[in-house]
Design a protein around this motif. Sequence first.
Motif, PDB file in Angstrom:
ATOM      1  N   GLU A  10       0.814  -1.220   0.000  1.00 48.82           N
ATOM      2  CA  GLU A  10       0.000   0.000   0.000  1.00 48.82           C
ATOM      3  C   GLU A  10       0.847   1.270   0.000  1.00 48.82           C
ATOM      4  N   LYS A  41      -4.740  -3.544  -8.043  1.00 47.21           N
ATOM      5  CA  LYS A  41      -5.200  -3.372  -6.659  1.00 47.21           C
ATOM      6  C   LYS A  41      -4.663  -4.497  -5.784  1.00 47.21           C
ATOM      7  N   GLN A 312      -2.448  10.684  -9.610  1.00 43.74           N
ATOM      8  CA  GLN A 312      -3.733  10.333  -8.974  1.00 43.74           C
ATOM      9  C   GLN A 312      -3.862   8.847  -8.655  1.00 43.74           C
ATOM     10  N   ASP A 315      -4.103   7.379  -4.905  1.00 39.34           N
ATOM     11  CA  ASP A 315      -5.395   7.641  -4.264  1.00 39.34           C
ATOM     12  C   ASP A 315      -6.466   6.696  -4.780  1.00 39.34           C
ATOM     13  N   SER A 318      -5.720   3.097  -3.340  1.00 45.03           N
ATOM     14  CA  SER A 318      -5.944   2.982  -1.900  1.00 45.03           C
ATOM     15  C   SER A 318      -7.405   3.222  -1.526  1.00 45.03           C
ATOM     16  N   GLY A 319      -8.242   3.503  -2.527  1.00 45.01           N
ATOM     17  CA  GLY A 319      -9.671   3.657  -2.256  1.00 45.01           C
ATOM     18  C   GLY A 319     -10.069   5.050  -1.804  1.00 45.01           C
ATOM     19  N   LYS A 320      -9.133   6.021  -1.901  1.00 47.73           N
ATOM     20  CA  LYS A 320      -9.485   7.389  -1.474  1.00 47.73           C
ATOM     21  C   LYS A 320     -10.418   8.061  -2.476  1.00 47.73           C
ATOM     22  N   ILE A 321     -10.339   7.639  -3.746  1.00 47.21           N
ATOM     23  CA  ILE A 321     -11.284   8.170  -4.740  1.00 47.21           C
ATOM     24  C   ILE A 321     -12.526   7.300  -4.660  1.00 47.21           C
ATOM     25  N   LYS A 322     -13.612   7.900  -4.217  1.00 46.49           N
ATOM     26  CA  LYS A 322     -14.782   7.108  -3.827  1.00 46.49           C
ATOM     27  C   LYS A 322     -15.756   6.811  -4.968  1.00 46.49           C
TER      28      LYS A 322
END
Length: 334
Positions: A10, A41, A312, A315, A318-322
């Motif tokens: 990660e 991923k 980008q 992000d 790591s799942g920060k972009i929803k």
Amino acid sequence: MKALVLTGIEQMEIQDIPDEPLKDNEVKIEMKYAGICGTDKHLFNGLPGSAKAEPPIILGHENSGVITELGPKVKSNLKVGDRVSIDPNISCGFCSFCHDNKPHLCENMEAIGVTRNGGMAEYVNVPETNVYKIPDHLSFKEAAMAEPVSCMLHAINQIDIKSHYTALVVGDGLLGQLFVKYLTNHGIKKVDVSNRNPKKVNLLKKIGATTVFNPEETEHHEKYDIVIECVGVTKTQERAIASARRGGQVLMFGVGAPENVIQINPYDIFFNELTIKGAFINPHSMNEAIHVLSNKSLAVDELITHEFSLEQVPDFLSGKIKEKITKAVINLEA
Ligand SMILES: [Zn+2]
Ligand SMILES: [Zn+2]
């Protein structure tokens, strides 16, 4: 060159790293587009994809770009300036599987963007054997999809398809959508999709799905001649087998966690004469993938939902972009 380096579990960072010198039979490719896939991923999270990634490494196995340099012993007719797509999988040629014309099962498999540096960078070095020229009218963005499309085509080759068959695609991601397109293009009379995201129903119908249903919300007892599992979790895998009609074929395409096990009733397999098959990566299917992308019989443009810059990507992984993302690509031309 600028590269996005996976430095640990990660952990990813943009680095300025020295250009790797070309080996004898490699070509250097200036990257234009790199697709991001579920495998990335897994690798980001420290899980294996088609193989294990050992950091520090540059991911990116769905690549397109332009040749900028040829190694000293390149024998093919590749030239500087050629627009190309890349097959990431490098088989050894000498193991028993390679000798048996199953290069995808190679015991010494290397993969660009998995076991060696890939396309999430300004440049990538690739053996000439893995480089495919693309037609002028095929965009780099579409050409980066040749690898996922080639995996889909290899999977299709594992099953017997007849136009009077019915099919169920389990899952609505890019590959599920590609299977829907392919099967409807080939005249399969009915292609249903089981999915959970109501926002995708319209698109799935537009690209050819007959019925789209959420198995968690509606009772659906129909059985199918062909069932293609594209999710890779135990519940959908069990459901896929249970959805096969007598004489049916089940294709296990979704990549699950290696330790997962599912329950199977062997009597059902016997009595219903089921065929359950796997399909691993993309042997001998890149040419066909580039062809179906080029002639638009498998148009992928409408299936790519997001375009990111290299910066980008962490992000996103790591799942920060929803946002709900079906397929994202990295634009490296920008
Ligand atoms: Zn992939
Ligand atoms: Zn081999």
